[in-house]
Design an enzyme around this catalytic site. Structure first.
Site, PDB file in Angstrom:
ATOM      1  N   GLY A 291       2.220 -26.026 -27.693  1.00  0.00           N
ATOM      2  CA  GLY A 291       2.732 -27.045 -28.598  1.00  0.00           C
ATOM      3  C   GLY A 291       1.625 -27.640 -29.430  1.00  0.00           C
TER       4      GLY A 291
ATOM      5  N   LYS B 185      -3.131 -31.779 -22.925  1.00  0.00           N
ATOM      6  CA  LYS B 185      -2.988 -32.289 -24.290  1.00  0.00           C
ATOM      7  C   LYS B 185      -4.368 -32.665 -24.807  1.00  0.00           C
ATOM      8  CE  LYS B 185      -0.540 -36.001 -26.769  1.00  0.00           C
ATOM      9  NZ  LYS B 185       0.389 -37.142 -26.584  1.00  0.00           N
TER      10      LYS B 185
ATOM     11  N   VAL C  30      -1.395 -28.681 -27.408  1.00  0.00           N
ATOM     12  CA  VAL C  30      -1.048 -28.765 -25.989  1.00  0.00           C
ATOM     13  C   VAL C  30      -1.161 -27.357 -25.412  1.00  0.00           C
ATOM     14  CG1 VAL C  30       0.683 -29.395 -24.272  1.00  0.00           C
ATOM     15  CG2 VAL C  30       0.521 -30.684 -26.418  1.00  0.00           C
TER      16      VAL C  30
ATOM     17  N   ASP D 265       8.623 -43.818 -30.496  1.00  0.00           N
ATOM     18  CA  ASP D 265       8.680 -42.512 -31.142  1.00  0.00           C
ATOM     19  C   ASP D 265       9.610 -41.568 -30.380  1.00  0.00           C
ATOM     20  OD1 ASP D 265       8.070 -40.765 -33.192  1.00  0.00           O
ATOM     21  OD2 ASP D 265       6.252 -39.996 -32.242  1.00  0.00           O
TER      22      ASP D 265
ATOM     23  N   PHE E  47      -2.357 -35.021 -33.341  1.00  0.00           N
ATOM     24  CA  PHE E  47      -3.757 -35.231 -33.010  1.00  0.00           C
ATOM     25  C   PHE E  47      -4.356 -34.079 -32.212  1.00  0.00           C
ATOM     26  CE2 PHE E  47      -2.116 -39.493 -33.715  1.00  0.00           C
ATOM     27  CZ  PHE E  47      -3.036 -39.973 -34.625  1.00  0.00           C
ATOM     28  N   GLY E  48      -3.683 -32.952 -32.136  1.00  0.00           N
ATOM     29  CA  GLY E  48      -4.254 -31.837 -31.410  1.00  0.00           C
ATOM     30  C   GLY E  48      -3.194 -30.956 -30.786  1.00  0.00           C
TER      31      GLY E  48
ATOM     32  N   GLY F  53       0.671 -31.250 -31.932  1.00  0.00           N
ATOM     33  CA  GLY F  53       1.043 -32.591 -32.346  1.00  0.00           C
ATOM     34  C   GLY F  53       0.136 -33.071 -33.459  1.00  0.00           C
TER      35      GLY F  53
END
Length: 495
Positions: free
Chosen positions: A207, A228, A214, A324, A211-212, A209
């Site tokens: 995955g 993460k 997973v 969120d 900010f980086g 996101g």
């Protein structure tokens, strides 16, 4: 252990006043000075008893001798600690919170512990801990206390040495423990995580996101976890990292993703999370697994998300707003149960405030109008987002996708409202679902519950605890709760 300075800044962000004397309420008692001594004595007993309990948690009630006032108090230390460290932390918390006396409410948040008292119950069913058994040795004699203090001072360096030895030993064994036995977040070695992710290779990515990435990681004890990675160069990465560790390392709920550990030794900030083999919910709604969920599975996912949010809002000793909630942040375990993830934007919220004003953070399309427009944040922001996600689960459509099979083009939420008003609920339902008659009625009920969550103004939205009750109810009693056109929320259409 991570610093709590950012923890305090989060609290300041939601408008709770912090002073060197702790976090105090704004009302004081009119009782005599003897009552102040009673309050301080009660808090001192809480401080002494908590480190001696098996889970470092105490909830207690005490009534003043006059019988006019009852005081409620709770205290808790993080689980990955020792009795000595817990006691030292609560001593600091006590020194801060006692300055709140004679105010009727006060709380103290320190590195690794929390203490609070109030003149009103914290929970509807205020369960208590019998702390007398933990106070007997203290009350036995003043001589015993004096001896304990003297011995404590004389042994302080030995205690520190032993504490450090245990912590190092625990860290060396962290990767040998079965993941089901982990009770709190631990500090992982960066090199071990690097090895477990194949040096963070692309083939391990599960995955991505804001900010980086997973990664799927297999530790040397064969346990599978998710890692993460947050890139330090992003300005908010450190805030989100600290926030997620502090919020989630001690929360236990079957519908919330567990934080198993972290690492901040290397060039990146790393969160170690429990691994969810089925990925995120959006994969089943419009990804490669689209259409594979039955209605029963979809309902259980909706119900599980509601229970997770109700725990954050009403059952944990601090109210937490996620900010969120969206399909991409709902992970699915091997039993197709949902777990809410990604707490980087989460915030604490004071129980005595209807809302706070703060900068917008979240994902447009899932965000309540009062928050997106005016920055008014309350737990009802999560309620709104939940309603949108529930409609996505029912329809198999993204919230910002327009219906493509009808001449009147609307976004999902507007389409759902119009279909409800015309008693045509099933036009919104995912065409991949083959529903029998009873399932069709059940879908209508759940759709109506979802719509109650998206109402404006915010005051007529249900709480998540009420949503859980409605979802549990066999009868459809929510039709009268759904607003008419006067509460209709208009979404901007694409040109």
């Amino acid at each position: 252990m991570l610093s709590f300075s950012l923890f305090r800044s989060v609290i300041e962000d939601v408008g709770i006043g912090i002073t060197s004397a702790g976090i105090c309420g704004n009302q004081s008692t009119s009782e005599s000075s003897t009552f102040n001594k009673f309050m301080e004595g009660f808090l001192s007993d809480i401080r002494v008893a908590t480190p001696k309990t098996s889970d470092f948690y105490v909830s207690s009630i005490r009534t003043h001798s006059t019988g006019n006032v009852t005081l409620y108090a709770i205290a808790q230390c993080i689980e990955n600690t020792t009795q000595t460290i817990c006691q030292d932390c609560l001593n600091m918390a006590y020194n801060n919170i006692k300055d709140c006396v004679p105010n009727t409410e006060g709380r103290a948040i320190e590195m690794g512990c929390f203490m609070r008292y109030s003149g009103t119950p914290f929970f509807k069913d205020n369960q208590t801990t019998n702390i007398r058994q933990f106070l007997k040795e203290v009350d036995s004699s003043k001589v015993g206390i004096l001896v304990a203090v003297i011995v404590g001072v004389g042994m302080i360096f030995l205690i520190i040495s032993i504490s450090l030895w245990f912590r190092l030993r625990k860290r060396s064994k962290a990767h040998k423990e079965d993941s089901s036995d982990l009770q709190a977040a631990v500090n992982f070695s960066y090199k071990d995580i690097q090895l477990a992710t194949g040096n963070f290779s692309e083939e391990h990515i599960i995955g991505k996101g804001g900010f980086g990435e997973v990664y799927k990681a297999i530790l040397h004890d064969k346990n599978v976890v998710a890692v993460k990675k947050l890139l330090v160069r992003h300005g908010r990465a450190r805030v989100e990292f600290d926030n997620e560790v502090k919020l989630m390392s001690n929360i236990r709920h079957r519908n919330l993703v567990r934080v198993l550990g972290w690492s901040s030794e290397g060039p990146e900030l790393l969160l170690v999370l429990e691994y969810m083999p089925n990925g995120s919910l959006d994969r089943f709604l419009w990804g490669e697994a689209r259409g594979s969920l039955t209605w029963k599975q979809r309902f259980e996912i909706i119900f599980g998300i509601a229970r997770g949010l109700a725990h954050l809002h009403h059952e944990f000793h601090i109210k937490i707003i996620h900010r969120d909630i969206k399909s991409a942040n709902i992970l699915i375990d091997e039993y197709f149960q949902p777990k809410i993830a990604d707490f980087g934007l989460a915030r604490f919220h004071s129980e005595d405030e209807s809302h706070v004003s703060t900068k917008f953070a979240g994902t447009l399309g899932y965000t309540a109008p009062e928050y997106a427009t005016h920055g008014h944040l309350s737990e009802k922001v999560d309620t709104y987002s939940f309603g949108v996600v529930a409609l996505e689960i029912i329809s198999g459509r993204r919230c910002n996708d327009m219906n493509s099979h009808r001449s009147d083009m609307y976004y999902l939420l507007e389409d759902a409202w119009r279909s409800y008003e015309n008693n045509m609920h099933l036009k919104v339902v995912d065409e991949n679902l083959d529903l029998n008659e009873s399932e069709q009625e059940h879908v209508k009920k759940i759709m109506e519950i979802a719509l109650t969550c998206t109402q404006s103004p915010v005051g007529i939205r249900p709480t998540m605890s009420e949503v859980v009750l409605m979802l549990s109810n066999e009868r459809s009693l929510v039709r009268r709760m759904v607003g008419n056109k006067s509460t209709f929320i208009t979404l901007d259409k694409k040109d």
